[in-house]
Design a protein around this motif. Structure first.
Motif, mmCIF file in Angstrom:
data_model
loop_
_atom_site.group_PDB
_atom_site.id
_atom_site.type_symbol
_atom_site.label_atom_id
_atom_site.label_comp_id
_atom_site.label_asym_id
_atom_site.label_seq_id
_atom_site.Cartn_x
_atom_site.Cartn_y
_atom_site.Cartn_z
ATOM 1 N N ILE A 47 0.821 -1.218 0.000
ATOM 2 C CA ILE A 47 0.000 0.000 0.000
ATOM 3 C C ILE A 47 0.851 1.262 0.000
ATOM 4 O O ILE A 47 0.495 2.261 -0.648
ATOM 5 N N LYS A 48 1.989 1.237 0.679
ATOM 6 C CA LYS A 48 2.843 2.422 0.682
ATOM 7 C C LYS A 48 3.409 2.687 -0.715
ATOM 8 O O LYS A 48 3.415 3.818 -1.182
ATOM 9 N N VAL A 54 1.167 6.350 -7.238
ATOM 10 C CA VAL A 54 -0.005 7.107 -7.675
ATOM 11 C C VAL A 54 0.206 8.598 -7.413
ATOM 12 O O VAL A 54 -0.059 9.435 -8.284
ATOM 13 N N MET A 55 0.715 8.953 -6.247
ATOM 14 C CA MET A 55 0.939 10.370 -5.937
ATOM 15 C C MET A 55 1.979 10.980 -6.867
ATOM 16 O O MET A 55 1.818 12.119 -7.326
ATOM 17 N N LEU A 82 -9.742 -0.441 4.491
ATOM 18 C CA LEU A 82 -9.621 0.778 5.285
ATOM 19 C C LEU A 82 -8.591 0.621 6.412
ATOM 20 O O LEU A 82 -8.065 1.613 6.918
ATOM 21 N N GLY A 83 -8.244 -0.603 6.748
ATOM 22 C CA GLY A 83 -7.204 -0.851 7.738
ATOM 23 C C GLY A 83 -5.828 -0.366 7.284
ATOM 24 O O GLY A 83 -4.922 -0.219 8.106
ATOM 25 N N ASP A 84 -5.683 -0.079 5.974
ATOM 26 C CA ASP A 84 -4.409 0.418 5.437
ATOM 27 C C ASP A 84 -4.279 1.940 5.507
ATOM 28 O O ASP A 84 -3.284 2.495 5.041
ATOM 29 N N ILE A 85 -5.251 2.616 6.118
ATOM 30 C CA ILE A 85 -5.267 4.076 6.081
ATOM 31 C C ILE A 85 -4.007 4.687 6.716
ATOM 32 O O ILE A 85 -3.478 5.675 6.202
ATOM 33 N N GLY A 86 -3.520 4.128 7.790
ATOM 34 C CA GLY A 86 -2.326 4.680 8.451
ATOM 35 C C GLY A 86 -1.096 4.617 7.566
ATOM 36 O O GLY A 86 -0.352 5.597 7.449
ATOM 37 N N VAL A 91 2.508 8.050 3.592
ATOM 38 C CA VAL A 91 3.083 8.434 2.297
ATOM 39 C C VAL A 91 2.363 9.656 1.741
ATOM 40 O O VAL A 91 3.002 10.607 1.283
ATOM 41 N N TYR A 92 1.051 9.657 1.784
ATOM 42 C CA TYR A 92 0.233 10.758 1.261
ATOM 43 C C TYR A 92 0.680 12.101 1.844
ATOM 44 O O TYR A 92 0.849 13.085 1.121
#
Length: 131
Positions: A47-48, A54-55, A82-86, A91-92
């Motif tokens: 996810i990171k 993407v960013m 949604l558990g990947d939000i942190g 990164v965001y």
């Protein structure tokens, strides 16, 4: 005047839409996933790294129309989990100045394009082109 733009470095959208829509004041960028980016599939599952790719691609697309993340007003993020939000947020946040984050929505969407874990879409202001 409104322009409908497809980025020639990305595959054509697999849906009836455009990568970007530009008017005199704003740029609207369609949702982007790692599976939409050449060689981005290599990041799927991390996810990171998906978020970073993407960013970076969104940053490049904004530069094409003379805008940047400093001009972004709104971001919509869809996570497969949604558990990947942190991890995604860690990164965001690197792409924005401290305390200058755009308005944002983040939802869980378990079936994202190409098996991606994150999809990001945004809206930004355009520079004053009357000068």
């Amino acid at each position: 005047m409104t322009d409908y733009v497809n980025d020639p470095t990305l595959p054509a959208p697999p849906f009836p839409g455009s990568h970007m829509v530009l008017d005199d004041c704003y740029v609207f960028v369609s949702g982007l996933t790692a599976s939409d980016i050449q060689e981005g599939e290599n990041a799927i599952g991390d996810i990171k790294e998906e978020t970073r790719r993407v960013m970076r691609e969104l940053e490049r697309m904004l530069a094409l129309v003379e805008t940047s993340f400093a001009d972004v007003l709104r971001v919509d993020i869809h996570l497969a989990d949604l558990g990947d939000i942190g991890e995604m947020d860690s990164v965001y946040a690197e792409f924005f100045e401290n305390d200058r984050y755009p308005a944002r929505t983040c939802t869980e969407s378990p079936r994202l394009s190409g098996g991606s874990g994150v999809e990001i879409t945004l809206m930004a202001t355009r520079p004053d082109r009357s000068r």
